[in-house]
Design an enzyme around this catalytic site. Structure first.
Site, PDB file in Angstrom:
ATOM      1  N   ASP A 196       0.869  -1.182   0.000  1.00 21.97           N
ATOM      2  CA  ASP A 196       0.000   0.000   0.000  1.00 21.97           C
ATOM      3  C   ASP A 196       0.906   1.232   0.000  1.00 21.97           C
ATOM      4  OD1 ASP A 196       0.902   0.351   2.604  1.00 21.97           O
ATOM      5  OD2 ASP A 196      -1.088   0.358   3.518  1.00 21.97           O
ATOM      6  N   CYS A 250       3.286  -2.883   4.029  1.00 18.93           N
ATOM      7  CA  CYS A 250       2.451  -1.723   4.357  1.00 18.93           C
ATOM      8  C   CYS A 250       3.251  -0.887   5.360  1.00 18.93           C
ATOM      9  CB  CYS A 250       1.076  -2.137   4.869  1.00 18.93           C
ATOM     10  SG  CYS A 250       1.049  -3.094   6.394  1.00 18.93           S
ATOM     11  N   THR A 294       3.360  -0.993   8.668  1.00 20.65           N
ATOM     12  CA  THR A 294       3.933  -1.834   9.722  1.00 20.65           C
ATOM     13  C   THR A 294       4.056  -3.303   9.342  1.00 20.65           C
ATOM     14  OG1 THR A 294       1.718  -2.270  10.561  1.00 20.65           O
ATOM     15  CG2 THR A 294       2.892  -0.379  11.534  1.00 20.65           C
ATOM     16  N   HIS A 323      10.551 -22.586  11.620  1.00 22.34           N
ATOM     17  CA  HIS A 323       9.554 -23.149  12.535  1.00 22.34           C
ATOM     18  C   HIS A 323       8.127 -23.040  12.005  1.00 22.34           C
ATOM     19  CE1 HIS A 323      12.101 -23.040  16.505  1.00 22.34           C
ATOM     20  NE2 HIS A 323      12.751 -23.589  15.480  1.00 22.34           N
ATOM     21  N   HIS A 325       7.630 -29.246  14.194  1.00 22.42           N
ATOM     22  CA  HIS A 325       7.048 -28.002  13.670  1.00 22.42           C
ATOM     23  C   HIS A 325       5.949 -28.309  12.656  1.00 22.42           C
ATOM     24  CE1 HIS A 325      10.088 -25.959  15.889  1.00 22.42           C
ATOM     25  NE2 HIS A 325      11.040 -26.647  15.259  1.00 22.42           N
TER      26      HIS A 325
HETATM   27  C1  RB5 Z   1      -1.710   3.076   6.347  1.00 17.93           C
HETATM   28  O1  RB5 Z   1      -1.659   4.356   6.884  1.00 17.93           O
HETATM   29  C2  RB5 Z   1      -1.321   2.041   7.401  1.00 17.93           C
HETATM   30  O2  RB5 Z   1      -2.362   1.888   8.316  1.00 17.93           O
HETATM   31  C3  RB5 Z   1      -0.999   0.721   6.734  1.00 17.93           C
HETATM   32  O3  RB5 Z   1       0.047   0.919   5.838  1.00 17.93           O
HETATM   33  C4  RB5 Z   1      -0.560  -0.412   7.633  1.00 17.93           C
HETATM   34  O4  RB5 Z   1       0.498  -0.022   8.464  1.00 17.93           O
HETATM   35  C5  RB5 Z   1      -1.605  -1.144   8.363  1.00 17.93           C
HETATM   36  O5  RB5 Z   1      -1.370  -2.128   9.055  1.00 17.93           O
END
Ligand code: RB5
Length: 149
Positions: A8, A65, A67, A98, A133
């Protein structure tokens, strides 16, 4: 390996670097977007990659994305997908050894480019250890069968 990639707006530029790295290391990349700055919803792009992995159309998937978290949450709704948020070399290696993760989800706002490329390399080179595992993965698959339509 045939590897599907998507991101994203929190990860598209890191995805571009990963795509470049994978192509240079002779992997076949299936690019499922996005390729420029544009605000999109991460579930749409996680689903594109996870569907390909779930249907066996690609070997592995990589999602980026902000995170990695939203991408992994979404990808894990698909049958047979084991998506892991990976933040360092240890979790990269363990996710394969694992958990036999077939998708990794990375944070474009968490990792520097060189760290992310090392993570991808480590995950691709690691080998699933099987044995106990595999028995645990069998339990996950059973839970999936019992809880998803
Ligand atoms: C977008 O702002 C952010 O929420 C997305 O990239 C992601 O980190 C969501 O988990």
């Amino acid at each position: 390996m045939k590897i599907a990639l998507a991101a994203d707006h929190g990860g598209w530029n890191l995805k571009a670097a990963i795509q470049n790295y994978l192509q240079k290391t002779s992997h076949q990349v299936v690019d499922l977007g996005i390729d420029q700055e544009e605000r999109v919803d991460y579930p749409d792009f996680a689903a594109k990659v996870a569907r390909q992995v779930s249907q066996g159309r690609v070997d592995l998937g990589i999602l980026v994305c902000g995170t990695g978290i939203g991408m992994a949450i979404t990808a894990n709704k698909f049958k047979g997908v084991r998506a892991a948020v990976v933040t360092d070399l240890y979790t990269a290696r363990m996710s394969k050894e694992h958990n036999n993760a077939n998708v990794i989800a990375l944070g474009g706002r968490v990792l520097k480019e060189d760290q992310a490329l090392e993570i991808v390399k480590t995950w691709l080179e690691a080998k699933f250890e099987g044995g106990r595992h595999q028995e645990r993965l069998n339990k996950i698959a059973k839970i999936e069968r019992e809880n998803f339509l």
